[in-house]
Scaffold this motif. Structure first.
Motif, mmCIF file in Angstrom:
data_model
loop_
_atom_site.group_PDB
_atom_site.id
_atom_site.type_symbol
_atom_site.label_atom_id
_atom_site.label_comp_id
_atom_site.label_asym_id
_atom_site.label_seq_id
_atom_site.Cartn_x
_atom_site.Cartn_y
_atom_site.Cartn_z
ATOM 1 N N GLY A 200 -81.704 -39.548 58.333
ATOM 2 C CA GLY A 200 -81.999 -40.426 59.428
ATOM 3 C C GLY A 200 -83.060 -40.862 59.639
ATOM 4 O O GLY A 200 -83.006 -41.665 60.361
ATOM 5 N N ASN A 201 -83.981 -39.744 59.782
ATOM 6 C CA ASN A 201 -85.413 -40.187 59.865
ATOM 7 C C ASN A 201 -86.425 -40.619 58.629
ATOM 8 O O ASN A 201 -86.504 -40.379 57.671
ATOM 9 C CB ASN A 201 -85.640 -38.939 60.556
ATOM 10 N N ALA A 202 -86.971 -41.505 58.875
ATOM 11 C CA ALA A 202 -88.226 -42.711 58.181
ATOM 12 C C ALA A 202 -89.264 -42.138 58.772
ATOM 13 O O ALA A 202 -90.364 -42.326 57.377
ATOM 14 C CB ALA A 202 -87.386 -44.010 58.168
ATOM 15 N N GLN A 203 -89.539 -41.612 59.575
ATOM 16 C CA GLN A 203 -91.404 -41.506 59.821
ATOM 17 C C GLN A 203 -91.000 -40.887 60.168
ATOM 18 O O GLN A 203 -90.133 -39.656 61.051
ATOM 19 C CB GLN A 203 -91.690 -42.609 61.015
ATOM 20 N N LEU A 204 -92.623 -39.622 60.062
ATOM 21 C CA LEU A 204 -92.394 -38.301 60.743
ATOM 22 C C LEU A 204 -93.883 -38.092 61.457
ATOM 23 O O LEU A 204 -94.689 -38.972 61.802
ATOM 24 C CB LEU A 204 -92.754 -37.106 59.959
ATOM 25 N N PRO A 205 -93.736 -37.367 62.631
ATOM 26 C CA PRO A 205 -94.953 -37.459 63.780
ATOM 27 C C PRO A 205 -96.071 -36.307 63.325
ATOM 28 O O PRO A 205 -94.837 -35.270 63.289
ATOM 29 C CB PRO A 205 -94.579 -36.560 64.667
ATOM 30 N N VAL A 206 -96.257 -35.976 62.734
ATOM 31 C CA VAL A 206 -98.023 -35.226 62.418
ATOM 32 C C VAL A 206 -99.496 -34.827 62.818
ATOM 33 O O VAL A 206 -100.119 -36.266 63.157
ATOM 34 C CB VAL A 206 -98.156 -35.086 60.602
ATOM 35 N N VAL A 207 -98.989 -34.113 63.137
ATOM 36 C CA VAL A 207 -100.796 -34.094 62.867
ATOM 37 C C VAL A 207 -101.685 -35.137 62.655
ATOM 38 O O VAL A 207 -101.470 -34.730 61.430
ATOM 39 C CB VAL A 207 -101.443 -32.342 62.928
ATOM 40 N N ARG A 208 -102.926 -35.474 63.407
ATOM 41 C CA ARG A 208 -103.474 -36.224 62.834
ATOM 42 C C ARG A 208 -105.006 -35.407 61.508
ATOM 43 O O ARG A 208 -104.694 -34.727 61.679
ATOM 44 C CB ARG A 208 -104.830 -37.226 63.266
ATOM 45 N N PRO A 209 -105.084 -36.142 60.757
ATOM 46 C CA PRO A 209 -105.652 -35.057 59.055
ATOM 47 C C PRO A 209 -107.072 -34.036 59.672
ATOM 48 O O PRO A 209 -107.979 -35.297 61.253
ATOM 49 C CB PRO A 209 -106.016 -36.195 58.445
ATOM 50 N N ILE A 210 -107.165 -32.890 59.373
ATOM 51 C CA ILE A 210 -108.832 -32.409 59.981
ATOM 52 C C ILE A 210 -109.864 -33.136 59.529
ATOM 53 O O ILE A 210 -109.573 -33.108 57.912
ATOM 54 C CB ILE A 210 -107.990 -31.108 59.356
ATOM 55 N N ARG A 211 -110.502 -33.061 60.015
ATOM 56 C CA ARG A 211 -111.837 -33.645 59.570
ATOM 57 C C ARG A 211 -112.951 -32.604 58.938
ATOM 58 O O ARG A 211 -112.952 -31.566 59.873
ATOM 59 C CB ARG A 211 -112.517 -34.741 60.773
ATOM 60 N N VAL A 212 -112.967 -32.051 58.086
ATOM 61 C CA VAL A 212 -113.528 -31.120 57.473
ATOM 62 C C VAL A 212 -114.902 -31.625 56.749
ATOM 63 O O VAL A 212 -114.785 -32.534 55.768
ATOM 64 C CB VAL A 212 -113.091 -30.547 56.698
ATOM 65 N N ALA A 213 -116.684 -30.893 57.171
ATOM 66 C CA ALA A 213 -117.494 -31.016 56.102
ATOM 67 C C ALA A 213 -118.081 -30.141 55.826
ATOM 68 O O ALA A 213 -118.038 -28.761 55.965
ATOM 69 C CB ALA A 213 -118.510 -31.413 57.507
ATOM 70 N N LEU A 214 -119.086 -30.737 54.531
ATOM 71 C CA LEU A 214 -118.777 -29.434 53.043
ATOM 72 C C LEU A 214 -120.040 -29.325 53.004
ATOM 73 O O LEU A 214 -120.853 -30.263 53.264
ATOM 74 C CB LEU A 214 -117.794 -29.802 52.383
ATOM 75 N N LEU A 215 -120.528 -27.688 53.068
ATOM 76 C CA LEU A 215 -122.342 -28.287 52.804
ATOM 77 C C LEU A 215 -122.751 -27.398 52.673
ATOM 78 O O LEU A 215 -122.529 -25.426 52.485
ATOM 79 C CB LEU A 215 -122.946 -28.392 54.310
ATOM 80 N N ALA A 216 -123.847 -27.051 51.174
ATOM 81 C CA ALA A 216 -124.154 -26.343 50.037
ATOM 82 C C ALA A 216 -125.142 -26.107 50.876
ATOM 83 O O ALA A 216 -126.192 -26.722 50.511
ATOM 84 C CB ALA A 216 -123.400 -25.625 49.052
ATOM 85 N N THR A 217 -125.967 -25.227 50.378
ATOM 86 C CA THR A 217 -127.328 -24.626 50.998
ATOM 87 C C THR A 217 -127.801 -23.788 50.073
ATOM 88 O O THR A 217 -127.056 -23.041 49.338
ATOM 89 C CB THR A 217 -128.176 -24.149 52.299
ATOM 90 N N GLY A 218 -129.117 -23.657 49.602
ATOM 91 C CA GLY A 218 -129.854 -23.050 48.228
ATOM 92 C C GLY A 218 -131.015 -24.171 47.785
ATOM 93 O O GLY A 218 -130.554 -24.825 46.616
#
Length: 443
Positions: A200-218
């Motif tokens: 009977g659960n229509a909604q789920l309490p979830v952790v908000r999305p993780i903010r990830v930054a991706l950087l390549a150097t070279g």
């Protein structure tokens, strides 16, 4: 992950110089084992506390922020596990024997979803189908295969007396009402969606999305498909890491590649650390003249918890914090970057999301030998070559090694971990095995 990753432009460069002190800063940190480093990483990360509510159809891949309970018992009421006949056992016992058979009059028929109020309260036998509600007077259900019907279909005859409660699924025997059905910290997959909906659960309490930054150097890096200048190579780490970070519970920012310039790297790292939970870089982690990550982190008052690991491939790799953002610096070579991310990137993501436990790796048996032991935990591509006498997959090492080699990964079924040891690997030795694909992928 958002539908389209955010791409940021590099902040303006400022003037700075690189001192010998910064150049040598990473040399002072000790060489530590992988399990110790993972413990340090988990202790350093603070889980995200912000939550959001998501409908079932959009919760797949997210992490449950609090334990979920069932609104109803499962089954919701007593129901039949088979197609057959619900009977009053006392009446059957009292029925006279006729050619070793006892007969009862059939008072009606019940299918799944039927209202059973039309069934007389003094009935002793009723036709019932799988999933149908069981009348309160019925205390056993006999399968239709064990039943004979009279020619007019009004009586059911039985040769055996059933046991009390046979073939009845009792209310709440699977899930009592109000009980926990999914624990906090679970990554939602299709199994969780099913039980959440049934309860009977229509909604789920979830952790908000993780903010990830991706950087390549070279300075040598170029986008795949572009014309290569002399000395240039294609950037394989950014697409690979982007694929690894393409999860429903990740909001990914992909920064364009930056050249090996101290000020640019320093300012970019500082900027990305402002609004993200995790910052992942690839390349620039060594201590050569053109490797600036460690010095840039130090210059913006970041910290390095680990810089030297007993890991192969994966050297150099390090992690720490920049402002309130967790930082993981991966090597530039693709295989090393992959191993580093699978070990430390996923551990950081799990810690941020509040996932407390991970499945242990599979066990396999070596179908190869190595002449010498190693001083670092080494991950090697392996192919399953058969099954051992102990029922474990036999693992055959492929490729000649090297953190820049990719073809062995394509030919492999997974990675085997060769432990730190004084002696080499012998055939039949037990090894931790990390299979690339499991039998079922539930999302």
């Amino acid at each position: 992950m958002t539908d389209t990753p955010r791409h940021l432009s590099s902040p303006p460069e400022t003037q700075s110089c690189c001192s010998a002190r910064h150049h040598a800063a990473g040399q002072d940190l000790p060489l530590i084992k992988v399990p110790e480093a993972l413990d340090l990483l988990k202790a350093m990360v603070r889980p995200i506390l912000e939550q959001q509510s998501r409908p079932l159809g959009k919760a797949l891949g997210h992490v449950l922020a609090q334990a979920l309970t069932s609104h109803v018992p499962l089954p919701i009421n007593d129901n039949s596990a088979v197609d057959g006949y619900a009977i009053r056992l006392s009446a059957l016992k009292q029925a006279p024997l006729d050619h070793d058979m006892r007969s009862l009059p059939i008072a009606g028929r019940i299918a799944a979803g039927d209202d059973i109020s039309h069934i007389p309260s003094d009935a002793v036998c009723v036709r019932i189908l799988t999933g149908a509600s069981v009348p309160v007077w019925a205390d056993s259900i006999i399968m239709q295969e064990d039943t004979q019907l009279s020619e007019d279909g009004n009586f059911a005859s039985f040769s055996e007396l059933p046991t009390q409660g046979s073939n009845i699924r009792r209310q709440g025997e699977d899930v009592p009402q109000g009980s926990v059905i999914i624990e906090k910290g679970a990554r939602i997959d299709t199994r969780h969606i099913a039980i959440a909906a049934a309860s009977g659960n229509a909604q789920l309490p979830v952790v908000r999305p993780i903010r990830v930054a991706l950087l390549a150097t070279g300075s040598e890096l170029n986008h795949p498909g572009a014309d290569l200048p002399p000395g240039g190579i294609y950037d394989s780490n950014t697409p690979m890491l982007t694929a690894l970070l393409s999860r429903a519970n990740i909001d990914l920012t992909i920064h364009h590649m930056v050249q090996d310039e101290f000020e640019t790297i320093r300012d970019t790292l500082s900027h990305l650390a402002e609004n993200n939970d995790l910052l992942v870089t690839s390349g620039g982690m060594s201590v050569s003249d053109e490797d600036y990550i460690h010095r840039a982190i130090t210059a913006i008052s970041g910290t390095f918890e680990v810089h030297k690991l007993r890991l192969k491939p994966g050297k150099p790799l390090g992690f720490g914090k920049v402002k309130n953002c967790v930082f993981i610096g991966l090597p530039g070579n693709p295989f090393a970057a992959l191993v580093g991310f699978l070990l430390f990137g996923t551990a950081a993501l799990d810690a941020l999301a509040g996932i407390s436990s991970k499945p242990a790796p599979m066990q396999g048996e070596a179908d190869f030998t190595t002449p010498n032991g190693g001083t670092r935990l080494e991950f090697v591509p392996v192919r399953i070559s058969g099954t051992s006498e102990n029922g474990l997959p036999k693992l055959d090492k492929i490729g000649r090694g090297g953190s820049a080699r990719l073809r062995p990964l394509i030919e492999a079924d997974g990675l085997a971990a060769l432990p730190i040891a004084n002696q080499g690997i012998a055939k039949g030795d037990r090894l931790d095995f990390y299979e690339f694909h499991c039998a079922f992928e539930l999302g």
